[in-house]
Design a protein around this motif. Structure first.
Motif, PDB file in Angstrom:
ATOM      1  N   GLU A  91       0.810  -1.222   0.000  1.00 16.55           N
ATOM      2  CA  GLU A  91       0.000   0.000   0.000  1.00 16.55           C
ATOM      3  C   GLU A  91       0.846   1.276   0.000  1.00 16.55           C
ATOM      4  O   GLU A  91       0.315   2.367  -0.182  1.00 16.55           O
ATOM      5  CB  GLU A  91      -0.931   0.028   1.218  1.00 16.55           C
ATOM      6  N   VAL A  92       2.147   1.122   0.205  1.00 16.57           N
ATOM      7  CA  VAL A  92       3.003   2.300   0.381  1.00 16.57           C
ATOM      8  C   VAL A  92       3.013   3.184  -0.864  1.00 16.57           C
ATOM      9  O   VAL A  92       2.845   4.411  -0.789  1.00 16.57           O
ATOM     10  CB  VAL A  92       4.446   1.884   0.752  1.00 16.57           C
ATOM     11  N   GLU A  93       3.216   2.560  -2.055  1.00 17.25           N
ATOM     12  CA  GLU A  93       3.284   3.351  -3.290  1.00 17.25           C
ATOM     13  C   GLU A  93       1.967   4.061  -3.570  1.00 17.25           C
ATOM     14  O   GLU A  93       1.944   5.216  -4.023  1.00 17.25           O
ATOM     15  CB  GLU A  93       3.663   2.456  -4.477  1.00 17.25           C
ATOM     16  N   MET A  94       0.864   3.380  -3.289  1.00 16.53           N
ATOM     17  CA  MET A  94      -0.445   3.996  -3.484  1.00 16.53           C
ATOM     18  C   MET A  94      -0.620   5.211  -2.567  1.00 16.53           C
ATOM     19  O   MET A  94      -1.134   6.257  -2.982  1.00 16.53           O
ATOM     20  CB  MET A  94      -1.541   2.962  -3.209  1.00 16.53           C
ATOM     21  N   GLU A  95      -0.142   5.090  -1.333  1.00 16.19           N
ATOM     22  CA  GLU A  95      -0.246   6.197  -0.381  1.00 16.19           C
ATOM     23  C   GLU A  95       0.684   7.344  -0.769  1.00 16.19           C
ATOM     24  O   GLU A  95       0.347   8.509  -0.568  1.00 16.19           O
ATOM     25  CB  GLU A  95       0.086   5.711   1.039  1.00 16.19           C
ATOM     26  N   MET A  96       1.845   7.010  -1.333  1.00 16.60           N
ATOM     27  CA  MET A  96       2.757   8.064  -1.798  1.00 16.60           C
ATOM     28  C   MET A  96       2.110   8.871  -2.923  1.00 16.60           C
ATOM     29  O   MET A  96       2.206  10.105  -2.966  1.00 16.60           O
ATOM     30  CB  MET A  96       4.068   7.448  -2.281  1.00 16.60           C
ATOM     31  N   LYS A  97       1.426   8.178  -3.837  1.00 19.69           N
ATOM     32  CA  LYS A  97       0.743   8.873  -4.933  1.00 19.69           C
ATOM     33  C   LYS A  97      -0.396   9.738  -4.406  1.00 19.69           C
ATOM     34  O   LYS A  97      -0.602  10.866  -4.851  1.00 19.69           O
ATOM     35  CB  LYS A  97       0.214   7.861  -5.941  1.00 19.69           C
ATOM     36  N   ALA A  98      -1.140   9.193  -3.424  1.00 14.87           N
ATOM     37  CA  ALA A  98      -2.246   9.956  -2.833  1.00 14.87           C
ATOM     38  C   ALA A  98      -1.719  11.182  -2.097  1.00 14.87           C
ATOM     39  O   ALA A  98      -2.306  12.269  -2.163  1.00 14.87           O
ATOM     40  CB  ALA A  98      -3.037   9.070  -1.870  1.00 14.87           C
ATOM     41  N   LEU A  99      -0.585  11.003  -1.409  1.00 14.92           N
ATOM     42  CA  LEU A  99       0.025  12.116  -0.687  1.00 14.92           C
ATOM     43  C   LEU A  99       0.489  13.187  -1.658  1.00 14.92           C
ATOM     44  O   LEU A  99       0.270  14.390  -1.434  1.00 14.92           O
ATOM     45  CB  LEU A  99       1.206  11.596   0.146  1.00 14.92           C
ATOM     46  N   ALA A 100       1.110  12.777  -2.742  1.00 13.74           N
ATOM     47  CA  ALA A 100       1.587  13.729  -3.749  1.00 13.74           C
ATOM     48  C   ALA A 100       0.422  14.516  -4.335  1.00 13.74           C
ATOM     49  O   ALA A 100       0.480  15.739  -4.470  1.00 13.74           O
ATOM     50  CB  ALA A 100       2.334  12.990  -4.855  1.00 13.74           C
ATOM     51  N   SER A 101      -0.644  13.808  -4.684  1.00 15.08           N
ATOM     52  CA  SER A 101      -1.827  14.468  -5.257  1.00 15.08           C
ATOM     53  C   SER A 101      -2.445  15.447  -4.282  1.00 15.08           C
ATOM     54  O   SER A 101      -2.809  16.574  -4.642  1.00 15.08           O
ATOM     55  CB  SER A 101      -2.849  13.398  -5.661  1.00 15.08           C
ATOM     56  N   SER A 102      -2.539  15.043  -3.000  1.00 13.54           N
ATOM     57  CA  SER A 102      -3.152  15.890  -1.974  1.00 13.54           C
ATOM     58  C   SER A 102      -2.322  17.144  -1.726  1.00 13.54           C
ATOM     59  O   SER A 102      -2.859  18.252  -1.611  1.00 13.54           O
ATOM     60  CB  SER A 102      -3.307  15.086  -0.674  1.00 13.54           C
ATOM     61  N   VAL A 103      -1.009  16.976  -1.639  1.00 14.37           N
ATOM     62  CA  VAL A 103      -0.141  18.128  -1.372  1.00 14.37           C
ATOM     63  C   VAL A 103      -0.174  19.106  -2.537  1.00 14.37           C
ATOM     64  O   VAL A 103      -0.211  20.332  -2.336  1.00 14.37           O
ATOM     65  CB  VAL A 103       1.307  17.651  -1.100  1.00 14.37           C
ATOM     66  N   GLU A 104      -0.167  18.598  -3.764  1.00 11.70           N
ATOM     67  CA  GLU A 104      -0.232  19.480  -4.931  1.00 11.70           C
ATOM     68  C   GLU A 104      -1.544  20.257  -4.971  1.00 11.70           C
ATOM     69  O   GLU A 104      -1.575  21.446  -5.290  1.00 11.70           O
ATOM     70  CB  GLU A 104      -0.065  18.656  -6.216  1.00 11.70           C
ATOM     71  N   ALA A 105      -2.647  19.571  -4.635  1.00  9.60           N
ATOM     72  CA  ALA A 105      -3.953  20.242  -4.601  1.00  9.60           C
ATOM     73  C   ALA A 105      -3.975  21.311  -3.515  1.00  9.60           C
ATOM     74  O   ALA A 105      -4.527  22.401  -3.693  1.00  9.60           O
ATOM     75  CB  ALA A 105      -5.054  19.213  -4.349  1.00  9.60           C
ATOM     76  N   GLU A 106      -3.347  20.982  -2.379  1.00  8.50           N
ATOM     77  CA  GLU A 106      -3.289  21.938  -1.267  1.00  8.50           C
ATOM     78  C   GLU A 106      -2.493  23.181  -1.653  1.00  8.50           C
ATOM     79  O   GLU A 106      -2.893  24.313  -1.352  1.00  8.50           O
ATOM     80  CB  GLU A 106      -2.643  21.251  -0.061  1.00  8.50           C
ATOM     81  N   LYS A 107      -1.368  22.982  -2.337  1.00  5.78           N
ATOM     82  CA  LYS A 107      -0.556  24.121  -2.780  1.00  5.78           C
ATOM     83  C   LYS A 107      -1.311  24.976  -3.798  1.00  5.78           C
ATOM     84  O   LYS A 107      -1.207  26.205  -3.787  1.00  5.78           O
ATOM     85  CB  LYS A 107       0.759  23.620  -3.379  1.00  5.78           C
TER      86      LYS A 107
END
Length: 577
Positions: free
Chosen positions: A235-251
């Protein structure tokens, strides 16, 4: 509950949380270590209520000045407002972990300063420091837990922070009761608060920074290493992608809203949907405080003394019941908020709370009108130089009761045969208090002997039961659901500030209100304000249970208006700036 964020979690999520904790204990270690911030929050809220009784005994200036008493209590709230406001900047710049450690250091020194305070003003300084730590903990602990938790159990883990707040309040009453017979009483009560931050510092030093914060600082591999300890390998890679998407949206959201706080606030109020969400969010937060809940949390033993229980230890023991009921109420809320809905739970809670406030008002007014009379013979028994000065000069002393004596800033030494018979009105000095006790009489300073006392305590407990499951926790849940995603941080922050400021107003003014209106009049005032709050909740707050954020946004865009049958109307003039 009084302050702090609560994230909703249903029964399935708690079951999953329990299962995950057994499989990955590291996750629970993260949550409980950070959750000590909630424990500190709750402890500070409750401990001052008991400590104040003994601070008054040691400092006559505090005993004679209700404004000074209220300032000692409420300065922690003032510090918390500053801590919560500045905490966001510190969190973003230095990270969640360092922010928690900084809050612990400030809290520890605040506790030490209070414990060794030689004068009331030093206690106030300590309270400000402790409050600053509480303010930072109130926002940083849930944030750290949220960012270090698997999404599927995030709500349950963050909810443990809210439970630890009420648990900290309960613990503070136990500690208060434990030190009632110890030399230094209030110094130990306040000083013990320095132990949990030391424990948290030790635990947090071995824990990582929030992976979300690390990712935002471009420390991607460090973030990945932490996620590997939280999630299964697949699940780690999936969470890394979700984290990247969330942080970019937040920025992207931050860029759209502006960099400074003033631009964000202006943008929130200029958007019709967000503005209507703020009407609802601020309404429930202000209403939560103006039902008077923190007068009970901060002044419970004093209120019990108003009901006629003069002994400090008895007042603390009875106050322990109210704190325990608050914990139970928080658990009840977790069980029912997703079953019966936010709006309905708040309306029922407010209605019952208003009813019990009115009942408390009547009981305290009856206790006041049936207060024992002042006997000139009993008063003369102690000597003319001991008599309350105002009693000596009053035109018709025969009309004086115990309440008249207390309003004159004096003390009532109860009749030796029965507390309910006429007693003596004496100058309220520690020497005369000791003289009264030496004759095996009870000395009353805050309330009068009353046969209504136990009824008042029972009603106080019912008030807590009515408040805690609804108005205690639901306002924070509403504020997590009422704003569009882009504005959720700024909207929740504005509503939280409204909560803290309302808390400060209520806690600072309570003793002065009781001095001028009496305990009964003050509770009646809270009931009246709560009726206004209930009307605002009915009119402005939609039901958000089970709705997607987009559905809530559509309701606000159309303009939520309820009808008398419990449905809702939507205005046709849609203005979505």
């Amino acid at each position: 509950m009084v302050e702090g964020g609560v994230v909703k979690a249903d029964k399935t999520e708690f079951t999953e949380c329990w299962r995950t904790a057994w499989q990955t204990p590291y996750i629970m270690r993260l949550a409980l270590s950070a959750g000590i911030g909630g424990l500190l929050f709750g402890y500070d809220t409750g401990v001052i209520s008991g400590a104040l009784l003994y601070i008054r005994d040691d400092f006559e200036s505090v005993d004679k000045n209700t404004w000074l008493q209220a300032t000692i209590v409420s300065m922690a709230v003032a510090g918390a407002i500053v801590g919560a406001a500045g905490g966001g900047i510190i969190n973003d710049k230095f990270g969640r972990k360092k922010s928690i450690l900084f809050a612990d250091v400030v809290f520890f020194f605040g506790a030490v300063i209070m414990a060794i305070a030689p004068a009331p003003w030093v206690i106030i300084v300590g309270r400000l420091l402790v409050g600053f730590g509480v303010g930072m903990a109130s926002m940083t602990s849930p944030l750290y837990i949220s960012e270090c938790s698997p999404a599927r159990i995030r709500g349950a883990l963050v909810s443990t922070n809210g439970l630890l707040i009420t648990g900290g309040q309960f613990l503070s009453y136990l500690i208060n009761l434990a030190f009632t017979k110890t030399n230094g009483t209030w110094r130990w009560m306040l000083g013990v608060a320095g132990i949990p931050p030391v424990v948290q510092i030790v635990l947090m030093l071995s824990l990582p920074e929030s992976p979300r914060w690390l990712y935002r600082k471009n420390k991607v591999e460090e973030a990945r290493a932490i996620l590997q300890r939280i999630y299964p390998d697949d699940e780690v890679e999936m969470e890394m992608k979700a984290l990247a998407s969330s942080v970019e949206a937040e920025k992207a959201d931050e860029a759209a809203l502006g960099d400074d706080i003033f631009s964000k606030v202006k943008g929130a109020f200029s958007n019709t949907v967000v503005r209507r969400g703020l009407y609802a969010g601020i309404t429930v937060q202000v209403a939560q405080q103006f039902v008077g809940i923190n007068t009970v949390m901060y002044y419970a033993p004093t209120i019990v003394q108003f009901a006629g229980f003069a002994s400090n230890s008895v007042a603390l023991a009875l106050s322990l019941i109210t704190s325990g009921l608050n914990v139970v109420g928080s658990l009840v809320s977790m069980a029912f908020v997703d079953r019966y809905g936010r709006r309905r739970l708040m309306i029922v809670s407010m209605t019952l709370t208003i009813g019990f406030l009115v009942a408390l008002s009547i009981v305290f007014m009856q206790a006041s009108s049936h207060a024992p009379k002042v006997s000139s013979i009993e008063t003369a028994h102690f000597g003319k130089n001991t008599t309350c000065p105002k009693y000596l000069t009053v035109p018709d002393a025969s009309r004086w009761s115990c309440m008249s004596c207390l309003k004159a800033k004096c003390g009532f030494c109860a009749n030796g045969a029965s507390e309910y018979q006429p007693g003596a009105c004496l100058d309220g000095t520690n020497v005369l208090k000791a003289t009264c006790h030496a004759e095996h009489r009870v000395f009353f300073e805050n309330g009068c002997p009353s046969k209504f006392g136990f009824l008042a305590v029972i009603l106080l407990g019912l008030y807590i039961i009515a408040y805690a499951p609804g108005m205690g926790t639901v306002p924070w849940i509403v504020n997590s659901e009422i704003y569009p995603l882009r504005y959720r941080g700024i909207g929740g922050g504005i509503a939280a500030v409204a909560n803290w400021v309302s808390n400060l107003i209520v806690s600072e003014s309570y003793l002065s209100l009781t001095e001028h209106l009496g305990a009964g009049g003050t509770f009646f005032l809270f009931a009246g304000i709560s009726c206004i709050g209930l009307g605002f909740i009915f009119w402005f707050v939609p039901e958000t249970k089970g709705l997607q954020f987009e559905e809530v946004e559509k309701i606000l865009a159309a303009g939520y208006r309820p009808d008398l049958c419990g449905g809702k109307k939507k205005r046709k003039d849609v203005d979505t700036a």
